[in-house]
Design a protein around this motif. Structure first.
Motif, PDB file in Angstrom:
ATOM      1  N   GLU A 307       0.814  -1.212   0.000  1.00  0.00           N
ATOM      2  CA  GLU A 307       0.000   0.000   0.000  1.00  0.00           C
ATOM      3  C   GLU A 307       0.844   1.256   0.000  1.00  0.00           C
ATOM      4  OE1 GLU A 307      -2.281  -0.491   3.507  1.00  0.00           O
ATOM      5  OE2 GLU A 307      -3.533  -2.121   2.697  1.00  0.00           O
ATOM      6  N   GLN A 308       2.063   1.186  -0.463  1.00  0.00           N
ATOM      7  CA  GLN A 308       2.929   2.346  -0.425  1.00  0.00           C
ATOM      8  C   GLN A 308       2.463   3.404  -1.425  1.00  0.00           C
ATOM      9  OE1 GLN A 308       7.043   1.444  -0.902  1.00  0.00           O
ATOM     10  NE2 GLN A 308       7.723   3.554  -0.655  1.00  0.00           N
ATOM     11  N   ASP A 309       2.444   4.639  -0.950  1.00  0.00           N
ATOM     12  CA  ASP A 309       2.067   5.782  -1.797  1.00  0.00           C
ATOM     13  C   ASP A 309       3.341   6.334  -2.442  1.00  0.00           C
ATOM     14  OD1 ASP A 309       1.084   7.994  -3.031  1.00  0.00           O
ATOM     15  OD2 ASP A 309       0.254   8.923  -1.217  1.00  0.00           O
ATOM     16  N   HIS A 310       3.484   6.110  -3.726  1.00  0.00           N
ATOM     17  CA  HIS A 310       4.710   6.514  -4.410  1.00  0.00           C
ATOM     18  C   HIS A 310       4.794   8.026  -4.612  1.00  0.00           C
ATOM     19  CE1 HIS A 310       6.050   2.432  -5.286  1.00  0.00           C
ATOM     20  NE2 HIS A 310       4.769   2.140  -5.529  1.00  0.00           N
ATOM     21  N   ASN A 311       3.678   8.734  -4.340  1.00  0.00           N
ATOM     22  CA  ASN A 311       3.712  10.185  -4.457  1.00  0.00           C
ATOM     23  C   ASN A 311       4.281  10.854  -3.208  1.00  0.00           C
ATOM     24  OD1 ASN A 311       2.491  10.151  -7.032  1.00  0.00           O
ATOM     25  ND2 ASN A 311       0.461   9.906  -6.082  1.00  0.00           N
ATOM     26  N   GLN A 312       4.420  10.065  -2.151  1.00  0.00           N
ATOM     27  CA  GLN A 312       4.945  10.591  -0.903  1.00  0.00           C
ATOM     28  C   GLN A 312       6.345   9.997  -0.649  1.00  0.00           C
ATOM     29  OE1 GLN A 312       3.459  12.902   0.970  1.00  0.00           O
ATOM     30  NE2 GLN A 312       1.665  12.950  -0.400  1.00  0.00           N
ATOM     31  N   PRO A 313       7.244  10.813  -0.129  1.00  0.00           N
ATOM     32  CA  PRO A 313       8.585  10.278   0.193  1.00  0.00           C
ATOM     33  C   PRO A 313       8.490   9.237   1.303  1.00  0.00           C
ATOM     34  CG  PRO A 313       8.314  12.509   1.078  1.00  0.00           C
ATOM     35  CD  PRO A 313       7.102  12.243   0.217  1.00  0.00           C
ATOM     36  N   GLN A 314       9.232   8.145   1.161  1.00  0.00           N
ATOM     37  CA  GLN A 314       9.192   7.044   2.132  1.00  0.00           C
ATOM     38  C   GLN A 314      10.599   6.826   2.703  1.00  0.00           C
ATOM     39  OE1 GLN A 314       6.466   5.616   3.132  1.00  0.00           O
ATOM     40  NE2 GLN A 314       5.105   6.560   1.606  1.00  0.00           N
ATOM     41  N   PRO A 315      10.651   6.495   4.007  1.00  0.00           N
ATOM     42  CA  PRO A 315      11.969   6.291   4.628  1.00  0.00           C
ATOM     43  C   PRO A 315      12.545   4.899   4.377  1.00  0.00           C
ATOM     44  CG  PRO A 315      10.254   6.036   6.272  1.00  0.00           C
ATOM     45  CD  PRO A 315       9.556   6.390   4.982  1.00  0.00           C
ATOM     46  N   TRP A 316      11.988   4.192   3.407  1.00  0.00           N
ATOM     47  CA  TRP A 316      12.467   2.835   3.154  1.00  0.00           C
ATOM     48  C   TRP A 316      12.349   2.523   1.669  1.00  0.00           C
ATOM     49  CZ3 TRP A 316       8.713  -1.077   1.809  1.00  0.00           C
ATOM     50  CH2 TRP A 316       7.395  -0.623   1.848  1.00  0.00           C
ATOM     51  N   ALA A 317      13.156   1.573   1.217  1.00  0.00           N
ATOM     52  CA  ALA A 317      13.126   1.165  -0.187  1.00  0.00           C
ATOM     53  C   ALA A 317      11.949   0.228  -0.412  1.00  0.00           C
ATOM     54  CB  ALA A 317      14.432   0.471  -0.554  1.00  0.00           C
ATOM     55  N   PRO A 503      19.416  -1.404  -0.803  1.00  0.00           N
ATOM     56  CA  PRO A 503      18.030  -1.092  -0.413  1.00  0.00           C
ATOM     57  C   PRO A 503      17.688  -1.781   0.902  1.00  0.00           C
ATOM     58  CG  PRO A 503      18.086  -2.590  -2.300  1.00  0.00           C
ATOM     59  CD  PRO A 503      19.476  -2.101  -2.103  1.00  0.00           C
ATOM     60  N   SER A 504      16.954  -1.082   1.786  1.00  0.00           N
ATOM     61  CA  SER A 504      16.705  -1.638   3.123  1.00  0.00           C
ATOM     62  C   SER A 504      15.457  -1.014   3.733  1.00  0.00           C
ATOM     63  CB  SER A 504      17.910  -1.375   4.031  1.00  0.00           C
ATOM     64  OG  SER A 504      18.096   0.024   4.222  1.00  0.00           O
ATOM     65  N   LEU A 505      15.030  -1.571   4.874  1.00  0.00           N
ATOM     66  CA  LEU A 505      13.963  -0.983   5.687  1.00  0.00           C
ATOM     67  C   LEU A 505      14.239  -1.287   7.149  1.00  0.00           C
ATOM     68  CD1 LEU A 505      11.817  -3.324   6.875  1.00  0.00           C
ATOM     69  CD2 LEU A 505      11.103  -3.371   4.504  1.00  0.00           C
ATOM     70  N   LYS A 506      13.754  -0.395   8.025  1.00  0.00           N
ATOM     71  CA  LYS A 506      13.863  -0.584   9.476  1.00  0.00           C
ATOM     72  C   LYS A 506      12.470  -0.894   9.994  1.00  0.00           C
ATOM     73  CE  LYS A 506      16.690   1.945  11.858  1.00  0.00           C
ATOM     74  NZ  LYS A 506      17.314   3.084  12.588  1.00  0.00           N
ATOM     75  N   LEU A 507      12.284  -2.082  10.527  1.00  0.00           N
ATOM     76  CA  LEU A 507      10.942  -2.615  10.752  1.00  0.00           C
ATOM     77  C   LEU A 507      10.165  -1.843  11.806  1.00  0.00           C
ATOM     78  CD1 LEU A 507       9.085  -4.779   9.723  1.00  0.00           C
ATOM     79  CD2 LEU A 507       9.996  -6.353  11.416  1.00  0.00           C
ATOM     80  N   GLU A 508      10.801  -1.442  12.909  1.00  0.00           N
ATOM     81  CA  GLU A 508      10.053  -0.784  13.990  1.00  0.00           C
ATOM     82  C   GLU A 508       9.468   0.560  13.569  1.00  0.00           C
ATOM     83  OE1 GLU A 508      14.486  -0.095  15.070  1.00  0.00           O
ATOM     84  OE2 GLU A 508      13.231  -1.669  14.190  1.00  0.00           O
ATOM     85  N   ASP A 509       9.972   1.127  12.460  1.00  0.00           N
ATOM     86  CA  ASP A 509       9.423   2.396  11.962  1.00  0.00           C
ATOM     87  C   ASP A 509       8.144   2.198  11.160  1.00  0.00           C
ATOM     88  OD1 ASP A 509      11.602   3.617  13.091  1.00  0.00           O
ATOM     89  OD2 ASP A 509      12.746   3.780  11.226  1.00  0.00           O
ATOM     90  N   LEU A 510       7.780   0.958  10.867  1.00  0.00           N
ATOM     91  CA  LEU A 510       6.704   0.700   9.908  1.00  0.00           C
ATOM     92  C   LEU A 510       5.558  -0.143  10.470  1.00  0.00           C
ATOM     93  CD1 LEU A 510       9.094  -0.184   6.954  1.00  0.00           C
ATOM     94  CD2 LEU A 510       7.878   1.975   7.265  1.00  0.00           C
TER      95      LEU A 510
END
Length: 899
Positions: A307-317, A503-510
């Motif tokens: 459900e990522q909104d590509h129009n908004q900046p995201q802190p994860w890849a 590319p990465s993500l930090k789980l506790e932020d999401l």
């Protein structure tokens, strides 16, 4: 004149000694005089033994002489001795010169010999020298033909005083023989290994020839077909030429198709068999244990991935985009997060969810897709669950299951061995696995696109150097255009440095929304919470919101807090009580674990401490039944327990009792996992709630619990007793005693750990172990051809799942097994108590089981030296009982000898 008391006793002793000595001398004088060859019967037997031993050494040295450029026999060998009388009476000095010449020649040939062969030659020379000296000594004690009685008397007297010298020669000969046999065994073993290597190379050449012959069979069939059609042409008439040609073509085509089909079926059948054997060789007992233990994601959890909104900046890849798209770089994705944030749950979700498979297939296009996964588990009881070897075996097995065509590429020698009918090949080494993995990555480009999921790089057991090896291995794999790699770990510096550009993500932020859904679902589904919600909806909502806010993205903390709130609801807690429970709960995991143990009744501290220590020990063979026996009140229960099978309702009752007891004493920090498809007694295993629980207990938390306990607890001794009790209660299966051997190995491993800590042995317990297994074998195998000690049928099962056999012709004993397990304190104590265990052992000498000094740790060398000395003393005959002689008696005998 009345003699002083001491003088009278001394004189009486001298008289008695003299009379006894005179009788012995007279007896031997008579034997000499009546002997047909002038030699005592006892000396004649010794001479026969010495000459036989010398002939054995002559034959051994002759066989060594047969080797090229290895003629080392000195001039005083048997042929020279029989050549003339002068050589036969050669002196020791001449022998020493010959010995020096032979050793000098040996030094010149040293570069052509192995160390074991050099040791064998030295031992043979020593034996030869001692045997020659012994024969010369016995020759000197021989009376010449025609000698009178006085000469016989003098030789008898000489024999009497040479007794100690003879015994010393016998002792030296025994020791030399043992050393010779040991070196001979080593040379034989080394030559067998060399022969096996040559045979392996020969088998490879033979396999190539056999495979060539199989493929040539098609050409032979076609040749026979050509002859058949030629024969048909010779008998056909001119008027049916066309039908015959048609028949010939159809027949040739049918026969060719048939031969093709036969060959294809045969090759396909062999390939499937070989692939099954390859898969079996890569498998291990708890390969997927961690995967099954990871909880499935809660309802709608991780939907934010899609459900990522590509129009908004995201802190994860964007992970979904990474899965579906083709990348020239960045084919490695890193998932990081705090301990307990749900990384493993997410990794299992990525492997299982059909939508993830859909996006991966978009990337693969028309090619096949293969997904392989591995879940490191540091608290696991099996080393393969947390090692590079386990990672490689798991990934390779997954890949071969989906891409069988890789099987003959990853290890050609194994494939060829399976082609020739071999089944029991050596276990995979790490070097071989690394080569196989690289080959699989390279060859997979022909068949499929590959995505690897590796969970818990921080769970790997090793130092940073070993972790870097795994990191580099995975980076190299992701360099292949058809391979993607997704890894997870805690945010340690070594992983941050390695993956900072990936590319990465930090789980506790999401996961805040996921945590909110979980808390609401778990609380609202409780009837008593619903009653509270009807009375005060805003208060209940505030509790749920506070849980989410304090969680800081750590799902494990949320799970524990919700579980405690539900416990309060079962106890009829009011809303204010639930709020107080929540406020008293520490936000940090380790503080929360300490809080949980703090609620335990002090009466249970000692028992809880014992169970936690057993869990920290991490013995792979321990089950819930092991914990039950450790929980026994009587410290001597294992020694007193009769040998009786524990099964059925009685076994289930004990397991159910211990599961409830474990939950009470450990407050949920330890939990029981039930393994499907496993025997009841082995199906329930005790695991930590989470790795963070084990890390917490390894801090000073357990030390504080120990201080609160009333008595010290030795975990190694306790496990030995529990395993002994399990062995006594096992149903004996004659055809498959592997469960017995597995528990036996676990017991001996703990006994070794006990010895290393206490410098003492569990002698009584180990003796009872030997007796118990012996009784089981005698009871259940009495109608079979099984004979000898049960150790002859023992197989050592180590963590690699290799079966190490002790050959039956070694005639093994329990002491043999104890030496293999390095139970040196026990072995030493048994040799002191029962030295006859060495002399009475047949087959392989006990000393041969001892490792060389280069194979043991420094702390064991003293023990090994003492055991060697005890074995050498044990092989000597019991010392003769020396008569007590007074000073007068000894002086008298010395004077008599001089006359």
């Amino acid at each position: 004149m009345v003699l002083e008391t001491e003088v009278a006793i001394g004189l009486a002793s001298a008289v008695i000694t003299f009379v006894s000595f005179t009788v012995n001398v007279a007896s031997k004088t008579k034997q000499y005089y009546q002997s047909p060859d002038g030699m005592l019967q006892e000396n004649r037997e010794l001479l026969s033994i010495a000459e036989s031993f010398k002939r054995f050494n002559d034959d051994l040295l002759s066989s060594l002489d047969a080797a090229p450029s290895l003629n080392l026999t000195p001039r005083w060998n048997k042929k020279d001795n029989s050549a003339n009388k002068k050589n036969k009476s050669r002196t020791k000095e001449t022998n020493k010169v010959d010995w020096a010449l032979a050793m000098s020649k040996l030094d010149r040939q040293r570069i052509k010999l192995t160390s074991s062969e050099r040791a064998l030659i030295v031992s043979a020379r020593q034996c030869q020298q001692i045997a020659v000296e012994f024969i010369e000594l016995l020759d000197r004690l021989k009376v010449q033909e025609g000698s009178g009685k006085w000469k016989s008397f003098r030789e008898a007297l000489n024999t009497f005083w040479s007794k100690e010298m003879i015994e010393e020669k016998i002792s030296r000969l025994r020791r030399a023989r043992e050393e010779l046999m040991l070196n001979l065994l080593m040379v034989t073993s080394n030559r067998q290994l060399a022969a096996q290597k040559i045979a392996k190379e020969d088998n490879w050449q033979l396999s190539q020839a056999i495979l060539g012959a199989i493929h040539d069979s098609r050409a032979q069939l076609e040749g026979h077909m050509a002859e058949l059609t030629k024969a048909l042409k010779s008998v056909k008439s001119s008027d049916d030429q066309q039908p015959s040609d048609k028949l010939e073509g159809e027949l040739r085509s049918s026969f060719s198709d048939f031969s093709h089909r036969v060959l294809e079926l045969a090759e396909d059948r062999n390939a499937r068999r070989n692939t099954r054997l390859m898969l079996h060789s890569l498998d291990f007992l708890q390969r997927d244990h961690r995967y099954k233990k990871i909880p499935e994601a809660h309802r709608t959890t991780f939907n934010w991935l899609f459900e990522q909104d590509h129009n908004q900046p995201q802190p994860w890849a964007d992970l979904v985009e990474w899965l579906a798209a083709e990348h020239n770089a960045g084919r490695l994705y890193w998932i990081t997060g705090k301990a307990g944030s749900g990384k493993s749950t997410l990794m299992r979700y990525l492997v299982d969810d059909a939508r993830i498979q859909y996006f991966l297939r978009q990337w693969a296009g028309s090619k096949d897709l293969a997904v392989a996964s591995c879940y490191f588990w540091n608290p696991g009881s099996e080393k393969l669950q947390k090692s590079l070897e386990g990672l490689l075996r798991t990934l390779l097995r997954d890949l071969l299951t989906q891409i069988p065509s890789l099987a003959d590429s990853i290890s050609q020698w194994r494939w060829q061995s399976y082609e020739l009918g071999a089944t029991n090949l050596p276990a995979w080494t790490q070097t071989e696995l690394l080569s196989a993995f690289n080959a699989a990555m390279s060859e997979s480009r022909k068949y499929a696109y590959v995505c690897l999921f590796i969970d818990g790089l921080d769970e790997f057991e090793g130092d940073d150097r070993a972790r870097l090896e795994i990191i580099n291995l995975l980076k190299q794999a992701s360099d292949f255009p058809n391979v993607k790699v997704c890894v997870s770990s805690r945010p340690w510096r070594i992983f941050e440095d390695a993956f900072d550009t990936r590319p990465s993500l930090k789980l506790e932020d999401l996961t805040s929304r996921d945590i909110e859904i979980y808390v609401q679902d778990m609380l609202i589904s409780d009837e008593k919470f619903q009653n509270l919600h009807r009375k005060d909806p805003s208060g209940c909502l505030a509790i749920a919101q506070e849980v989410v806010a304090r969680a800081q993205g750590v799902f494990l903390w949320v799970n524990l807090v919700v579980r405690e709130l539900l416990t309060g609801l079962r106890n009829e807690d009011r809303l204010i009580d639930l709020q107080r429970r929540l406020h008293e709960t520490p936000p940090d995991l380790e503080d929360y674990f300490a809080h949980m143990l703090g609620t335990l009744d002090k009466f249970y501290l000692e028992q809880a401490n014992q169970l936690c220590q057993v869990a920290l020990q991490g013995n792979p063979s321990s089950t819930l039944l092991t914990y039950y026996f450790i929980h026994e009140e009587d410290p001597d229960y294992a020694m007193k327990l009769p040998i009786r099978v524990l099964e059925g309702e009685e076994l289930l009752g004990k397991l159910d009792f211990m599961e409830r007891r474990l939950n009470t004493l450990c407050k949920g920090l330890l939990e029981v996992q039930k393994l499907p498809g496993v025997a009841i007694r082995s199906s329930r295993r005790v695991e930590f709630l989470h790795r963070t629980v084990r890390d917490f207990l390894r801090t000073d938390a357990l030390t504080k619990m120990l201080i609160a306990s009333r008595e010290p607890f030795d975990v190694n001794s306790a496990l030995c007793k529990a395993f002994l009790a399990e062995i006594k209660s096992l149903p004996f299966v004659k055809e498959d005693p592997m469960t017995l051997f597995e528990i036996l190995g676990a017991l001996l491993e703990q006994a070794r750990a006990y010895e290393s800590i206490h410098d003492d042995a569990l002698t009584l317990l180990l003796d009872e172990l030997d007796r118990s297994i012996k009784t089981q074998y005698e009871k259940y195998v009495r109608f079979t051809t099984l004979n000898g000690h049960w150790a002859n049928y023992y197989r050592i099962i180590n963590w690699r799942q290799e079966n190490i056999f002790f050959p039956r012709d070694w005639e093994n004993t329990f002491l043999s097994i104890a030496i293999w397990w390095k139970l040196y304190h026990y072995v030493k104590e048994k040799l002191i108590q029962q030295p006859e265990l060495v002399r009475d052992k047949n087959g392989r000498p006990l000393a041969d089981y001892l490792p060389s000094f280069g194979e043991i740790e420094e702390r064991d060398k003293t023990q090994l030296t003492e055991i060697n000395q005890l074995i050498k003393l044990a092989v000597l005959p019991p010392p003769a009982k020396h008569r007590r002689k007074s000073l007068i008696g000894r002086s008298f005998l010395k004077a008599f000898q001089k006359t």
